[in-house]
Design a protein around this motif. Structure first.
Motif, PDB file in Angstrom:
ATOM      1  N   ASP A 161      32.839 -33.603  58.269  1.00 23.78           N
ATOM      2  CA  ASP A 161      33.018 -33.010  59.638  1.00 23.78           C
ATOM      3  C   ASP A 161      34.396 -32.549  59.800  1.00 23.78           C
ATOM      4  O   ASP A 161      34.727 -31.724  60.607  1.00 23.78           O
ATOM      5  N   LEU A 162      35.449 -33.518  59.657  1.00 23.75           N
ATOM      6  CA  LEU A 162      36.804 -33.086  59.643  1.00 23.75           C
ATOM      7  C   LEU A 162      37.250 -32.333  58.459  1.00 23.75           C
ATOM      8  O   LEU A 162      38.269 -31.426  58.765  1.00 23.75           O
ATOM      9  N   PHE A 163      36.887 -32.574  57.223  1.00 24.56           N
ATOM     10  CA  PHE A 163      37.515 -31.937  56.297  1.00 24.56           C
ATOM     11  C   PHE A 163      36.395 -31.298  55.401  1.00 24.56           C
ATOM     12  O   PHE A 163      35.860 -31.664  54.186  1.00 24.56           O
ATOM     13  N   PRO A 164      35.906 -30.221  55.739  1.00 26.49           N
ATOM     14  CA  PRO A 164      34.784 -29.477  54.969  1.00 26.49           C
ATOM     15  C   PRO A 164      35.079 -29.238  53.575  1.00 26.49           C
ATOM     16  O   PRO A 164      36.085 -28.863  53.301  1.00 26.49           O
ATOM     17  N   SER A 165      34.077 -29.326  52.689  1.00 21.66           N
ATOM     18  CA  SER A 165      34.334 -29.464  51.167  1.00 21.66           C
ATOM     19  C   SER A 165      34.736 -27.697  50.805  1.00 21.66           C
ATOM     20  O   SER A 165      35.371 -27.737  49.847  1.00 21.66           O
ATOM     21  N   ASN A 166      34.229 -26.923  51.558  1.00 14.64           N
ATOM     22  CA  ASN A 166      34.839 -25.529  51.139  1.00 14.64           C
ATOM     23  C   ASN A 166      36.320 -25.217  51.378  1.00 14.64           C
ATOM     24  O   ASN A 166      37.081 -24.584  50.596  1.00 14.64           O
ATOM     25  N   VAL A 167      36.849 -26.172  52.088  1.00 14.06           N
ATOM     26  CA  VAL A 167      38.467 -26.017  52.317  1.00 14.06           C
ATOM     27  C   VAL A 167      38.771 -27.031  51.633  1.00 14.06           C
ATOM     28  O   VAL A 167      39.930 -26.750  50.717  1.00 14.06           O
ATOM     29  N   TYR A 168      38.384 -28.310  51.601  1.00 11.40           N
ATOM     30  CA  TYR A 168      39.102 -29.360  50.806  1.00 11.40           C
ATOM     31  C   TYR A 168      38.293 -29.231  49.350  1.00 11.40           C
ATOM     32  O   TYR A 168      37.671 -30.292  49.252  1.00 11.40           O
ATOM     33  N   THR A 169      38.714 -28.458  48.596  1.00  6.28           N
ATOM     34  CA  THR A 169      38.237 -28.348  47.237  1.00  6.28           C
ATOM     35  C   THR A 169      38.695 -29.422  46.333  1.00  6.28           C
ATOM     36  O   THR A 169      39.875 -30.111  46.912  1.00  6.28           O
ATOM     37  N   ASP A 170      38.217 -29.651  45.180  1.00  6.54           N
ATOM     38  CA  ASP A 170      38.598 -30.528  44.103  1.00  6.54           C
ATOM     39  C   ASP A 170      40.311 -30.382  43.996  1.00  6.54           C
ATOM     40  O   ASP A 170      41.205 -31.127  44.059  1.00  6.54           O
ATOM     41  N   ALA A 171      40.481 -29.099  43.936  1.00  7.41           N
ATOM     42  CA  ALA A 171      41.805 -28.591  43.561  1.00  7.41           C
ATOM     43  C   ALA A 171      42.702 -28.911  44.781  1.00  7.41           C
ATOM     44  O   ALA A 171      44.070 -29.507  44.785  1.00  7.41           O
ATOM     45  N   GLU A 172      42.388 -28.617  46.006  1.00 10.12           N
ATOM     46  CA  GLU A 172      42.914 -28.918  47.103  1.00 10.12           C
ATOM     47  C   GLU A 172      43.372 -30.361  47.311  1.00 10.12           C
ATOM     48  O   GLU A 172      44.424 -30.640  47.613  1.00 10.12           O
ATOM     49  N   ILE A 173      42.321 -31.186  46.889  1.00  7.55           N
ATOM     50  CA  ILE A 173      42.552 -32.529  46.920  1.00  7.55           C
ATOM     51  C   ILE A 173      43.609 -33.097  46.040  1.00  7.55           C
ATOM     52  O   ILE A 173      44.499 -33.789  46.549  1.00  7.55           O
ATOM     53  N   GLN A 174      43.675 -32.535  44.834  1.00  7.13           N
ATOM     54  CA  GLN A 174      44.649 -32.708  43.834  1.00  7.13           C
ATOM     55  C   GLN A 174      45.885 -32.403  44.278  1.00  7.13           C
ATOM     56  O   GLN A 174      46.945 -33.223  44.088  1.00  7.13           O
ATOM     57  N   ARG A 175      46.120 -31.435  44.782  1.00  6.59           N
ATOM     58  CA  ARG A 175      47.402 -30.845  45.292  1.00  6.59           C
ATOM     59  C   ARG A 175      47.894 -31.755  46.425  1.00  6.59           C
ATOM     60  O   ARG A 175      48.895 -32.266  46.378  1.00  6.59           O
ATOM     61  N   LEU A 176      46.803 -31.997  47.460  1.00  3.67           N
ATOM     62  CA  LEU A 176      47.422 -33.282  48.610  1.00  3.67           C
ATOM     63  C   LEU A 176      47.840 -34.240  47.948  1.00  3.67           C
ATOM     64  O   LEU A 176      48.907 -34.922  48.277  1.00  3.67           O
ATOM     65  N   PHE A 177      47.223 -35.137  47.088  1.00  2.00           N
ATOM     66  CA  PHE A 177      47.534 -36.269  46.555  1.00  2.00           C
ATOM     67  C   PHE A 177      48.584 -36.264  45.546  1.00  2.00           C
ATOM     68  O   PHE A 177      49.034 -37.369  45.096  1.00  2.00           O
ATOM     69  N   SER A 178      49.257 -34.922  45.197  1.00  4.48           N
ATOM     70  CA  SER A 178      50.324 -34.995  44.313  1.00  4.48           C
ATOM     71  C   SER A 178      51.592 -35.230  45.030  1.00  4.48           C
ATOM     72  O   SER A 178      52.564 -36.019  44.720  1.00  4.48           O
ATOM     73  N   ARG A 179      51.420 -35.205  46.409  1.00  2.17           N
ATOM     74  CA  ARG A 179      52.639 -35.659  47.210  1.00  2.17           C
ATOM     75  C   ARG A 179      52.264 -36.404  48.484  1.00  2.17           C
ATOM     76  O   ARG A 179      51.294 -35.983  49.314  1.00  2.17           O
ATOM     77  N   ARG A 180      52.307 -37.887  48.545  1.00  2.00           N
ATOM     78  CA  ARG A 180      51.854 -38.599  49.518  1.00  2.00           C
ATOM     79  C   ARG A 180      52.049 -37.874  51.022  1.00  2.00           C
ATOM     80  O   ARG A 180      51.152 -38.205  51.976  1.00  2.00           O
TER      81      ARG A 180
END
Ligand SMILES: Nc1ncnc2c1ncn2[C@@H]1O[C@H](COP(=O)(O)OP(=O)(O)OP(=O)(O)O)[C@@H](O)[C@H]1O
Ligand SMILES: [Mg+2]
Length: 527
Positions: free
Chosen positions: A444-463
């Motif tokens: 509901d807060l982080f839809p998977s079409n926006v928060y794709t696997d690639a996006e998640i990986q990018r986010l978690f590269s920098r805390r």
């Protein structure tokens, strides 16, 4: 000088009436009235039970009058002295009765009232009356005038007391009914009826056992040898109870002698309390432990005191029972303590089962052969899982977070010199994983079409990208995130810098609190 024994005039050993004074202070209302009930029960028990025994008490609080009436058989005219002469009794010392000392009835009457009238009629004999008065007590003449009177009911005795030494209140009447219900429950079930001011006394038992699997009550029977006097048969039942009443402290050891309750809720050193390794200090945590001791045998061998409201601990019989009593009291007290975190679940709901018979050797001293007590501490992870049962059902991914915190507890208990480093790394990973689980699972807060696997990986590269995103969605979490940041920096120092930092206990405590609060606000988890 020649040493010869020469007889002189005999000394008069007649007691003085003053002996009665000594007992007036020792008797309270309950104890006194019980002596009179005891005296009705003994002849009835010894008889053929043709008639059911009825003991009727009238306690008139307004007029301060007491009348106790029974149909136990009455006293023969030529035996009336048993009602007044201290030490006289018709009971056989070796019989399984209550009365043995030959003093109870006399002491009770005199202790309760200045004026005692006893009317009695044996079978169809004439009815007789004795009056014990203060005037008689104050003279040294032991002769007591006796009278025949118009007939009372055959086989009955009636004790009327007036000019009471201590007054009683109407509240005492209910209390006495309860006391009789407890003291004489076995006799009441045998067909003896006791009424107090017209209300029947109902039997009250203490065998409200719980039957937890493996830990059902245990019962054991054995005899104790009392030398020439014979033997006492002993029955001990110990277990956990379901009728705990915190304000009443209704736990401990209960003693019955020849079916009559002598003491209840005994929690003294003599029965194992206040001794570590035995029952320990009495405490509400141990309050499900109850041990009932029933003794049967010659009245003269019983370990009771003469007013039958205490057990004498230096008595030979008691000394022999003790080694089998104390281990049971200790065992069930420990069991009560160990199940304390959930009595409803572990104890109270187990209301049916069997009392298990155990040989007396199995409950003796060091040789206690009973199931091992449950482990004191549930593994921490189990505890946390139990507290968060519903959350785990709805959000199974939180299991790893819960178990990580349990692991921090485990680390804390180790004697590792660098345990705080381990805890810091664990806490920080838990913090980060919690954020990831939140982003991944809250569609509901982080839809998977926006928060794709690639996006998640990018986010978690920098805390800080992750924390900024969380604060953006949940501004209220800002202080928590800031506080975690401090510890994140410390963690980085540990991992990336040349000098190894020390991690103080206070850091672990604070970071743990931060992580707990985060888990609580993200997933409603509790610890
Ligand atoms: N209500 C009664 N009905 C029939 N007999 C009675 C009654 N009350 C007393 N007695 C007789 O009087 C005797 C003496 O009673 P008392 O209570 O003084 O002594 P006890 O019962 O023998 O011993 P203890 O001192 O242990 O009570 C009894 O043994 C009994 O024979
Ligand atoms: Mg008696």
């Amino acid at each position: 000088m020649v040493n010869v024994k020469t007889e002189i005039e005999p000394i008069d050993g007649t007691p003085k009436k003053r002996v009665f004074l000594s007992i007036i202070n020792d008797y309270d209302f309950k104890t006194g009235l019980c002596e009179l009930v005891d005296n009705a029960i003994d002849p009835w028990m010894g008889g053929d039970h043709k008639n059911s025994l009825v003991v009727t008490l009238d306690l008139d609080a307004d007029r301060q009058l007491i009348t106790v009436k029974d149909n136990a058989g009455g006293v023969k005219r030529h035996e009336l002295s048993v009602l007044i002469a201290p030490g006289e009794s018709k009971n056989d010392l070796s019989a399984e009765v209550i009365g043995v000392f030959g003093v109870g009835g006399k002491r009770a009457g005199i202790a309760l009232a200045e004026h005692v009238t006893i009317k009695t009629r044996f079978q169809e004999e004439e009815s007789c009356e004795l009056n014990i008065t203060q005037a008689w007590l104050e003279t040294e003449d032991w002769n007591l005038p006796a009278y025949t009177i118009p007939d009372i009911e055959s086989g009955t005795t009636q004790v009327e007391m007036s000019h009471l030494r201590k007054s009683f209140k109407s509240e005492d009447v209910d209390e006495i009914r309860t006391h009789f219900g407890e003291t004489y429950s076995w006799f009441l079930r045998q067909g003896c009826a006791i009424t107090v001011n017209g209300v029947a006394v109902v039997p009250i038992d203490f065998e409200t056992w719980a039957f937890p699997p493996d830990y059902s009550p245990r019962h054991s029977s054995f005899d104790v040898d009392m030398g020439r006097g014979g033997k006492l048969s002993v029955e001990i039942t110990g277990g956990l109870t379901r009728d705990r009443e915190p304000e009443k402290d209704n736990y401990g050891v209960y003693f019955y002698c020849n079916h009559r309750l002598i003491v209840k809720e005994l929690r003294t050193r003599d029965v194992g309390y206040f001794v570590s390794g035995e029952a320990g200090v009495p405490h509400t945590d141990a309050s499900l432990c109850r041990v009932i001791v029933r003794l049967h045998g010659p009245a003269q061998l019983m370990p009771w005191n003469s007013s039958k409201n205490r057990i004498t601990s230096d008595h030979l019989g008691f000394q022999q029972i003790r080694p089998r009593l104390i281990p049971l009291v200790g065992y069930f007290s420990s069991l009560s303590r160990r199940l304390r975190d959930d009595w409803d679940h572990h104890v109270f709901r187990h209301d049916v089962g069997q009392i298990e018979e155990v040989p007396a050797e199995n409950i003796t001293g060091k040789h206690l052969v009973l199931p091992a007590l449950p482990r004191v501490n549930k593994p921490r992870a189990e505890k946390y899982k139990a507290i968060n049962k519903t959350q785990l059902e709805n959000m199974p991914w939180t299991l790893g977070l819960i178990e990580s915190l349990a692991m921090v507890d485990v680390a804390e208990r180790q004697r590792f010199e660098t345990k705080n480093r381990i805890s810091l790394i664990l806490l920080d990973s838990t913090f980060e994983i919690a954020l990831k689980e939140f982003i991944v699972n809250r569609q509901d807060l982080f839809p998977s079409n926006v928060y794709t696997d690639a996006e998640i990986q990018r986010l978690f590269s920098r805390r800080n990208l992750v924390t900024d995103l969380i604060v953006q969605k949940r501004p209220a979490l800002k202080p928590l995130i800031d506080s975690a940041n401090y510890f994140y920096i410390r963690r980085n120092k540990l991992i990336h810098e040349r000098a190894t930092v020390d991690v103080p206990n206070s850091d672990i405590r604070n970071y743990r609190q931060t992580v707990e609060r985060l888990l609580n606000s993200l997933f409603d988890l509790n610890f």
